[in-house]
Design an enzyme around this catalytic site. Structure first.
Site, PDB file in Angstrom:
ATOM      1  N   GLU A 287      26.046  37.687   8.344  1.00 33.75           N
ATOM      2  CA  GLU A 287      26.659  38.060   9.618  1.00 33.75           C
ATOM      3  C   GLU A 287      25.633  38.129  10.736  1.00 33.75           C
ATOM      4  OE1 GLU A 287      30.508  40.614  10.011  1.00 33.75           O
ATOM      5  OE2 GLU A 287      28.797  41.977  10.206  1.00 33.75           O
ATOM      6  N   HIS A 309      23.726  32.711 -17.183  1.00 34.19           N
ATOM      7  CA  HIS A 309      24.737  31.998 -17.959  1.00 34.19           C
ATOM      8  C   HIS A 309      25.834  31.424 -17.073  1.00 34.19           C
ATOM      9  CE1 HIS A 309      23.105  33.378 -21.864  1.00 34.19           C
ATOM     10  NE2 HIS A 309      22.700  34.407 -21.129  1.00 34.19           N
ATOM     11  N   LYS A 423      40.102  38.857  13.843  1.00 32.53           N
ATOM     12  CA  LYS A 423      40.640  40.199  14.072  1.00 32.53           C
ATOM     13  C   LYS A 423      41.749  40.180  15.120  1.00 32.53           C
ATOM     14  CE  LYS A 423      36.387  42.755  12.983  1.00 32.53           C
ATOM     15  NZ  LYS A 423      35.358  43.672  13.521  1.00 32.53           N
TER      16      LYS A 423
END
Length: 455
Positions: A287, A309, A423
């Protein structure tokens, strides 16, 4: 063994890994640029525009936060942190690092304080299930939002207040801007206790404010030690010589490797307790630095040895666009020995008498050596142990490195304009006045093409 965090960037050097590494002249150029970036960051500090920098030394705020946290700790059996992103990730990371992943399962006497929960999403199933487990009489809610307008947090807060009923007044504590925002006004109307987030401190840099320290103190963990470790790193990060400044060196090497095409930065932590610190790092790095189409590293978090893995094949033989930052630990506490068992079996015999600490340390060393042998750049952040002091060092190091890296990338590391449109569209869809045009933007999108859809 060193008593402080150690940064080792030699795994990124050409002399160590070959042509994919940085040459000595490249290192010097990177450090020179980092020195200029550091000077610019410290100038912002001197002007009072770098709010996070002085937090570890703000004793008055630290002690006020700890005092309220200890009061909450003494009174409640459960604490729910209502926050998302920077208002939750830091506290969650510290609590899991210092308290352990099984902390909530232990009896109160052993865990040292109330259980802590971080329902940091708006998924209704999670919040519904959590409230069904808790009791209003023994639960405290910490509502944390810097802006005071975060939809996820305010929605959960409204539900929590209704759930508490008449008990809400002394069971909700707010952490928000000292003057602005809806939550600040609500605090005054409802009579809740509150603590401020300094206006010059952004959410993802706020872990050393009440945003992070209040949950940590409420859990009975070492908030003072966290700040002391951060303050030690703060002093190290004020060293003018970038070659001796861990934040400047970290930012310089990662940005120089980015210019070489190593744009994916993998934080590979070899301890389960550090898992949530990886999530905190991802938000901070992404960010803060992802601000232009041609600029912005992509951070990933992994946990060793588990992700050997899953990710290691890609890291070893996939595209050469990654740098791996190992986080290793010195003292892992009481040994867990591996007993002799089927000693005649070559897959088991060599493990007898070793410990799990020796195993995971060997896995970290072996993985790093393999990557370097394949010409893949690595760095190492070594913590002497997982304690409040080391975690505080880690937090401030990455915050300072992020500020310096922002200067190197030529972006403002303290804003986040790219998240605002999402937003606004969300709030428009939910009917917020003044946001109608943003909802219309969504409705104006081309209709889905049936050729691309399968039912």
């Amino acid at each position: 063994m060193s008593g402080r965090l150690r940064l080792d960037a030699s795994g990124a050097a050409e002399a160590r890994i070959g042509a994919e590494g940085l040459s000595a002249p490249e290192r010097e150029r990177a450090l020179a640029a980092a020195g200029q970036a550091l000077a610019a960051v410290l100038h912002l500090r001197d002007e009072g525009r770098l709010g996070f920098w002085s937090l570890p030394a703000d004793r008055a705020s630290i002690e006020a936060t700890i005092a309220l946290g200890e009061e909450i700790r003494a009174r409640f059996e459960d604490v729910v942190v209502l926050g998302i992103g920077g208002s939750s990730l830091g506290a969650r990371a510290v609590v899991s690092a210092l308290g352990g992943g099984l902390r909530n399962l232990w009896p109160r006497q052993r865990r040292g304080g109330p259980r802590l929960f971080f329902p940091d999403n708006s998924d209704p199933a999670t919040f519904r299930e959590l409230l069904s487990f808790l009791s209003p009489e023994s639960t405290c809610f910490l509502a944390i939002t810097k802006s005071g307008t975060t939809a996820e947090t305010l929605s959960q807060l409204a539900i929590a207040r209704a759930w508490l009923g008449d008990l809400h007044r002394d069971r909700i504590v707010a952490v928000t801007d000292p003057e602005k925002g809806s939550l600040r006004a609500i605090v005054a109307q409802e009579g809740w206790r509150s603590l401020p987030v300094p206006p010059a401190v952004g959410g993802r840099f706020s872990v050393l404010t009440a945003v992070g320290l209040l949950p940590v103190a409420a859990a009975g963990l070492d908030a003072r030690g966290l700040c002391e470790g951060a303050d030690l790193m703060r002093r190290r990060c004020e060293e003018a010589d970038p070659a001796r400044n861990p934040a400047a060196l970290l930012a310089a090497v990662l940005q120089a490797l980015d210019r070489r095409g190593k744009r994916i930065h993998v934080l590979f932590s070899y301890a389960d307790a550090l898992r949530d610190l990886g999530a905190w790092y991802v938000q901070l790095w992404a960010e803060s630095l992802g601000k232009a189409e041609s600029v912005g590293p992509t951070p990933l978090a992994a946990v060793g040895a588990t992700d050997q893995h899953s990710l290691l094949q890609l890291l070893m033989e996939g595209p050469r666009d990654k740098v791996v930052i190992f986080v290793t630990v010195g003292d892992r506490g009481e040994a867990v020995s591996i007993p002799a068992w089927h000693s005649e079996d070559p897959a088991l015999g060599y493990l007898a008498g070793k410990s799990l600490a020796e195993l995971i340390d060997a896995e970290a060393a072996g993985t790093q050596a393999a990557l370097e042998a394949a010409g893949r750049p690595t760095l190492t952040l070594h913590l002497p142990r997982i304690d409040a002091h080391s975690i505080g060092e880690f937090l401030f190091l990455w915050e300072a490195a992020t500020a310096i890296a922002g200067m190197l990338y030529g972006v403002d590391p303290f804003d986040q304009p790219g998240v605002e449109l999402s937003k606004r569209i969300t709030q428009g869809l939910l009917g917020r006045k003044g946001y109608e045009e943003h909802a219309a933007r969504l409705r104006a999108r081309p209709a889905p093409d049936p050729a691309w859809i399968l039912d």
